[in-house]
Write an enzyme that holds these catalytic residues in place. Sequence first.
Site, PDB file in Angstrom:
ATOM      1  N   LEU A   1       0.813  -1.213   0.000  1.00 57.67           N
ATOM      2  CA  LEU A   1       0.000   0.000   0.000  1.00 57.67           C
ATOM      3  C   LEU A   1       0.845   1.262   0.000  1.00 57.67           C
ATOM      4  O   LEU A   1       0.572   2.216  -0.730  1.00 57.67           O
ATOM      5  CB  LEU A   1      -0.931   0.004   1.217  1.00 57.67           C
ATOM      6  CG  LEU A   1      -2.152  -0.917   1.152  1.00 57.67           C
ATOM      7  CD1 LEU A   1      -2.781  -1.065   2.532  1.00 57.67           C
ATOM      8  CD2 LEU A   1      -3.177  -0.400   0.147  1.00 57.67           C
TER       9      LEU A   1
ATOM     10  N   ASP B   1      11.011   3.383   4.678  1.00 54.33           N
ATOM     11  CA  ASP B   1      10.774   1.975   4.945  1.00 54.33           C
ATOM     12  C   ASP B   1      11.866   1.497   5.893  1.00 54.33           C
ATOM     13  O   ASP B   1      12.973   2.048   5.907  1.00 54.33           O
ATOM     14  CB  ASP B   1      10.802   1.141   3.660  1.00 54.33           C
ATOM     15  CG  ASP B   1      10.074  -0.189   3.819  1.00 54.33           C
ATOM     16  OD1 ASP B   1       8.869  -0.238   3.502  1.00 54.33           O
ATOM     17  OD2 ASP B   1      10.703  -1.155   4.287  1.00 54.33           O
TER      18      ASP B   1
ATOM     19  N   VAL C   1       9.786   3.149  12.093  1.00 56.36           N
ATOM     20  CA  VAL C   1       8.927   4.141  12.731  1.00 56.36           C
ATOM     21  C   VAL C   1       8.658   3.701  14.161  1.00 56.36           C
ATOM     22  O   VAL C   1       8.726   2.529  14.493  1.00 56.36           O
ATOM     23  CB  VAL C   1       7.608   4.350  11.968  1.00 56.36           C
ATOM     24  CG1 VAL C   1       7.877   4.837  10.563  1.00 56.36           C
ATOM     25  CG2 VAL C   1       6.770   3.099  11.964  1.00 56.36           C
TER      26      VAL C   1
ATOM     27  N   SER D   1      -7.889   0.308  10.213  1.00 57.82           N
ATOM     28  CA  SER D   1      -8.137  -1.029   9.668  1.00 57.82           C
ATOM     29  C   SER D   1      -9.532  -1.478  10.093  1.00 57.82           C
ATOM     30  O   SER D   1     -10.006  -1.106  11.174  1.00 57.82           O
ATOM     31  CB  SER D   1      -7.106  -2.017  10.212  1.00 57.82           C
ATOM     32  OG  SER D   1      -7.493  -3.356   9.946  1.00 57.82           O
TER      33      SER D   1
ATOM     34  N   TYR E   1      -2.955  -5.736  17.110  1.00 59.15           N
ATOM     35  CA  TYR E   1      -3.261  -4.954  15.915  1.00 59.15           C
ATOM     36  C   TYR E   1      -4.571  -4.193  16.081  1.00 59.15           C
ATOM     37  O   TYR E   1      -4.678  -3.010  15.712  1.00 59.15           O
ATOM     38  CB  TYR E   1      -3.329  -5.907  14.721  1.00 59.15           C
ATOM     39  CG  TYR E   1      -3.493  -5.265  13.374  1.00 59.15           C
ATOM     40  CD1 TYR E   1      -2.490  -4.487  12.819  1.00 59.15           C
ATOM     41  CD2 TYR E   1      -4.660  -5.468  12.629  1.00 59.15           C
ATOM     42  CE1 TYR E   1      -2.636  -3.923  11.553  1.00 59.15           C
ATOM     43  CE2 TYR E   1      -4.821  -4.924  11.374  1.00 59.15           C
ATOM     44  CZ  TYR E   1      -3.804  -4.148  10.844  1.00 59.15           C
ATOM     45  OH  TYR E   1      -3.963  -3.594   9.591  1.00 59.15           O
TER      46      TYR E   1
ATOM     47  N   LYS F   1      -4.824  -0.126  15.964  1.00 62.89           N
ATOM     48  CA  LYS F   1      -5.608   0.526  14.921  1.00 62.89           C
ATOM     49  C   LYS F   1      -6.794   1.301  15.491  1.00 62.89           C
ATOM     50  O   LYS F   1      -7.142   2.376  14.991  1.00 62.89           O
ATOM     51  CB  LYS F   1      -6.083  -0.513  13.902  1.00 62.89           C
ATOM     52  CG  LYS F   1      -4.969  -1.055  13.013  1.00 62.89           C
ATOM     53  CD  LYS F   1      -4.238   0.055  12.272  1.00 62.89           C
ATOM     54  CE  LYS F   1      -3.313  -0.480  11.200  1.00 62.89           C
ATOM     55  NZ  LYS F   1      -2.570   0.612  10.517  1.00 62.89           N
TER      56      LYS F   1
END
Length: 306
Positions: A21, A40, A67, A146, A159, A163
């Site tokens: 993405l 990245d 990150v 998400s 996750y 999110k």
Amino acid sequence: MVHAVDLSGRTAVVTGAGRGLGLAYARALAAHGAAVVVNDVDAEAAEAAAKLVREAGGRALALAGPVGPSETADALVHAAVAEFGGIDVMVTNAGVLRDTVLWKMSDEDFDTVVNVHLRGTFTCVRAAAVAMRAAGRGGRVIVAGSPTGQRGNFGQTNYAAAKAGIVGMMRTWAMELARAEITVNALIPVAATAMTRTIPFFAPHVEALERDGVALPDELRKGEGFGTVEDVAGLVVYLASAESAGVTGQAIGIGGDRLALWSHPQEVAVEYADGGWSAEAIAAAWPATLGRAPETVGMPAPGEGQ
């Protein structure tokens, strides 16, 4: 005639842009005129992505780094300012998965995902907000949510938490940055990526697309709102543009042929009792009141993809 979206003179930072993405976002932003800082954790992937942008006639700079740490966020914003004269768009896309059920999830599994997604979004957006406010020319912040963060998903405690937290921060930032004319919105993308390849239902379709170029069927593109990474990129370009100046604080779903607006959490049923609610009163009232239509969890939501 459809008006062409022009990002000329704007600079964007895209995290996790070496592939998937993020790469699609970087390429689409550059194709519409923006200069792009490609981030990245994989230095070779970042440089390869930046090279693809440049070979297509765009402007791009690669800056590798994980990150999460403030140092990476500050370096990304500094690179945008030093190389291209400022930062106008921050796209926080970087992410990792460490899927397992609650009782098997380690501290490291939890912390790794939360650090990259939640802390990484926080540090990058903070650095961008400082620079954007100082420049005084507004800006665009686009964060990655998400469906898992919206509705939960089996085996994704870390996750889902990260999110959901990102979308919560987005709503707060939309208020805090409004005066500076900085919009903040969340993408809720569904696309064929390395992450969705791990989901059994999607896996064969993702593999067929990647291996043989087999187009995704309509029941996925329309029914599930599941498409290619390129299908998502148009929303990023729109949210980065002048055309989206009035759009902020929104969680927007996109995938395949579907574009959707997610609701904010809100009360959907209310009951009152004079003097308040005891445990016994709740037990007596629940089945015939709030319990008649409980909220569902998991994906897809009822009525979607069916």
